[in-house]
Design a protein around this motif. Structure first.
Motif, PDB file in Angstrom:
ATOM      1  N   GLU A 293       0.836  -1.205   0.000  1.00  0.00           N
ATOM      2  CA  GLU A 293       0.000   0.000   0.000  1.00  0.00           C
ATOM      3  C   GLU A 293       0.866   1.250   0.000  1.00  0.00           C
ATOM      4  O   GLU A 293       0.594   2.205  -0.734  1.00  0.00           O
ATOM      5  CB  GLU A 293      -0.929   0.006   1.223  1.00  0.00           C
ATOM      6  CG  GLU A 293      -2.072  -0.974   1.123  1.00  0.00           C
ATOM      7  CD  GLU A 293      -2.882  -1.072   2.408  1.00  0.00           C
ATOM      8  OE1 GLU A 293      -2.413  -0.583   3.469  1.00  0.00           O
ATOM      9  OE2 GLU A 293      -3.977  -1.667   2.357  1.00  0.00           O
TER      10      GLU A 293
ATOM     11  N   ALA B  15       2.399   1.584  -3.393  1.00  0.00           N
ATOM     12  CA  ALA B  15       1.386   2.038  -4.359  1.00  0.00           C
ATOM     13  C   ALA B  15       1.073   3.523  -4.146  1.00  0.00           C
ATOM     14  O   ALA B  15       0.930   4.282  -5.109  1.00  0.00           O
ATOM     15  CB  ALA B  15       0.114   1.208  -4.230  1.00  0.00           C
ATOM     16  N   LEU B  16       0.988   3.939  -2.882  1.00  0.00           N
ATOM     17  CA  LEU B  16       0.709   5.344  -2.578  1.00  0.00           C
ATOM     18  C   LEU B  16       1.864   6.233  -3.058  1.00  0.00           C
ATOM     19  O   LEU B  16       1.638   7.292  -3.657  1.00  0.00           O
ATOM     20  CB  LEU B  16       0.490   5.531  -1.079  1.00  0.00           C
ATOM     21  CG  LEU B  16       0.113   6.931  -0.614  1.00  0.00           C
ATOM     22  CD1 LEU B  16      -1.215   7.361  -1.232  1.00  0.00           C
ATOM     23  CD2 LEU B  16       0.027   6.984   0.897  1.00  0.00           C
TER      24      LEU B  16
ATOM     25  N   GLU C  77       3.962   5.541  -5.489  1.00  0.00           N
ATOM     26  CA  GLU C  77       3.922   5.546  -6.963  1.00  0.00           C
ATOM     27  C   GLU C  77       2.791   6.441  -7.452  1.00  0.00           C
ATOM     28  O   GLU C  77       2.955   7.200  -8.414  1.00  0.00           O
ATOM     29  CB  GLU C  77       3.741   4.110  -7.478  1.00  0.00           C
ATOM     30  CG  GLU C  77       3.863   3.974  -8.972  1.00  0.00           C
ATOM     31  CD  GLU C  77       5.238   4.349  -9.514  1.00  0.00           C
ATOM     32  OE1 GLU C  77       5.298   4.766 -10.685  1.00  0.00           O
ATOM     33  OE2 GLU C  77       6.247   4.249  -8.790  1.00  0.00           O
ATOM     34  N   ARG C  78       1.641   6.380  -6.772  1.00  0.00           N
ATOM     35  CA  ARG C  78       0.498   7.229  -7.144  1.00  0.00           C
ATOM     36  C   ARG C  78       0.875   8.706  -7.007  1.00  0.00           C
ATOM     37  O   ARG C  78       0.612   9.519  -7.898  1.00  0.00           O
ATOM     38  CB  ARG C  78      -0.688   6.901  -6.254  1.00  0.00           C
ATOM     39  CG  ARG C  78      -1.907   7.768  -6.494  1.00  0.00           C
ATOM     40  CD  ARG C  78      -3.007   7.428  -5.479  1.00  0.00           C
ATOM     41  NE  ARG C  78      -3.913   8.513  -5.354  1.00  0.00           N
ATOM     42  CZ  ARG C  78      -3.818   9.514  -4.491  1.00  0.00           C
ATOM     43  NH1 ARG C  78      -2.834   9.566  -3.642  1.00  0.00           N
ATOM     44  NH2 ARG C  78      -4.711  10.478  -4.458  1.00  0.00           N
ATOM     45  N   ASN C  79       1.497   9.063  -5.874  1.00  0.00           N
ATOM     46  CA  ASN C  79       1.899  10.454  -5.654  1.00  0.00           C
ATOM     47  C   ASN C  79       2.922  10.902  -6.691  1.00  0.00           C
ATOM     48  O   ASN C  79       2.868  12.041  -7.173  1.00  0.00           O
ATOM     49  CB  ASN C  79       2.456  10.634  -4.244  1.00  0.00           C
ATOM     50  CG  ASN C  79       1.380  10.551  -3.179  1.00  0.00           C
ATOM     51  OD1 ASN C  79       0.195  10.704  -3.471  1.00  0.00           O
ATOM     52  ND2 ASN C  79       1.769  10.287  -1.958  1.00  0.00           N
TER      53      ASN C  79
ATOM     54  N   MET D  68       3.215   9.728  -9.745  1.00  0.00           N
ATOM     55  CA  MET D  68       2.487   9.888 -11.018  1.00  0.00           C
ATOM     56  C   MET D  68       1.682  11.186 -11.019  1.00  0.00           C
ATOM     57  O   MET D  68       1.650  11.891 -12.021  1.00  0.00           O
ATOM     58  CB  MET D  68       1.562   8.689 -11.262  1.00  0.00           C
ATOM     59  CG  MET D  68       2.286   7.358 -11.364  1.00  0.00           C
ATOM     60  SD  MET D  68       3.247   7.215 -12.853  1.00  0.00           S
ATOM     61  CE  MET D  68       2.010   6.675 -13.976  1.00  0.00           C
ATOM     62  N   LEU D  69       1.040  11.497  -9.880  1.00  0.00           N
ATOM     63  CA  LEU D  69       0.274  12.745  -9.782  1.00  0.00           C
ATOM     64  C   LEU D  69       1.181  13.954  -9.924  1.00  0.00           C
ATOM     65  O   LEU D  69       0.845  14.915 -10.628  1.00  0.00           O
ATOM     66  CB  LEU D  69      -0.474  12.817  -8.445  1.00  0.00           C
ATOM     67  CG  LEU D  69      -1.750  12.017  -8.334  1.00  0.00           C
ATOM     68  CD1 LEU D  69      -2.274  12.041  -6.904  1.00  0.00           C
ATOM     69  CD2 LEU D  69      -2.807  12.526  -9.282  1.00  0.00           C
TER      70      LEU D  69
END
Length: 194
Positions: free
Chosen positions: A52, A55-56, A58-60, A62-63
């Motif tokens: 998690e 993933a968080l 990587e998400r940040n 990407m954002l």
């Protein structure tokens, strides 16, 4: 019989001991299984938390990259709009000489340039299309100076000292360039709605 009783007693004692050992082994096996299950759950929960977090992260990431790309596209769009506006202004100003108000504009440009030079003698450089207008305008202002029709511009004039060390450009193009730099931030603010 005593021998048989002794054997039976030993067998019973051995059977009881075997049952105790089996029961103890079974309890130990259950405890080991429970402990292993608990450790497996903890490992699984740790792996889930790490996944998690990963993933968080990587998400940040990407954002952040997407926001950067959006800002870059926004800036490119503003620059394109800005350039289009100034290119349009240049095209309109290229026709300024045809406007009936151009003599007044030329007079204002000449007044600004001449007053900036002060009492120093100077040479006026104009586009050959403005030669007659410049002679007439400067004469009306009571200014005597050399006029050189050696520029190519949309209008206006350049005033310089005789040795060329001091030069003041007050052409349409030079004013547009100065406006370009000084108004860029204002125009960007208007375009972005800030």
């Amino acid at each position: 019989m005593a021998y048989e009783n002794l054997l039976r007693s030993v067998e019973e004692s051995a059977g009881e001991r075997e049952r105790e050992l089996r029961s103890k082994a079974q309890k130990q096996a259950e405890e080991i299984r429970a402990k292993a299950k608990k450790q497996a759950e903890e490992i699984q929960q740790t792996a889930i938390r790490e996944s998690e977090r990963s993933a968080l992260t990587e998400r940040n990431k990407m954002l952040y990259l997407a926001k950067g790309e959006i800002k870059e596209q926004e800036l490119k769009g503003r620059e394109k709009t800005f350039r289009a506006a100034f290119d349009g202004a240049k095209q309109q100003l290229a026709l300024l000489r045809e406007d009936p108000e151009y003599p007044k504009v030329f007079e204002r440009l000449a007044t600004e340039a001449v007053s900036a030079m002060g009492e120093v003698s100077f040479i006026v450089h104009v586009d050959k299309r403005d030669l007659e207008l410049s002679k007439k305008t400067l004469a009306a202002m009571g200014i005597r100076c050399e006029i050189h029709p050696d520029l190519e511009c949309a209008g206006g004039l350049v005033v310089s000292s005789p040795d060329g060390l001091v030069t003041l450009s007050n052409t349409i193009e030079s004013r547009l360039e100065r406006t370009d730099e000084s108004r860029k931030l204002e125009i960007y603010a208007i375009l972005s709605g800030e």
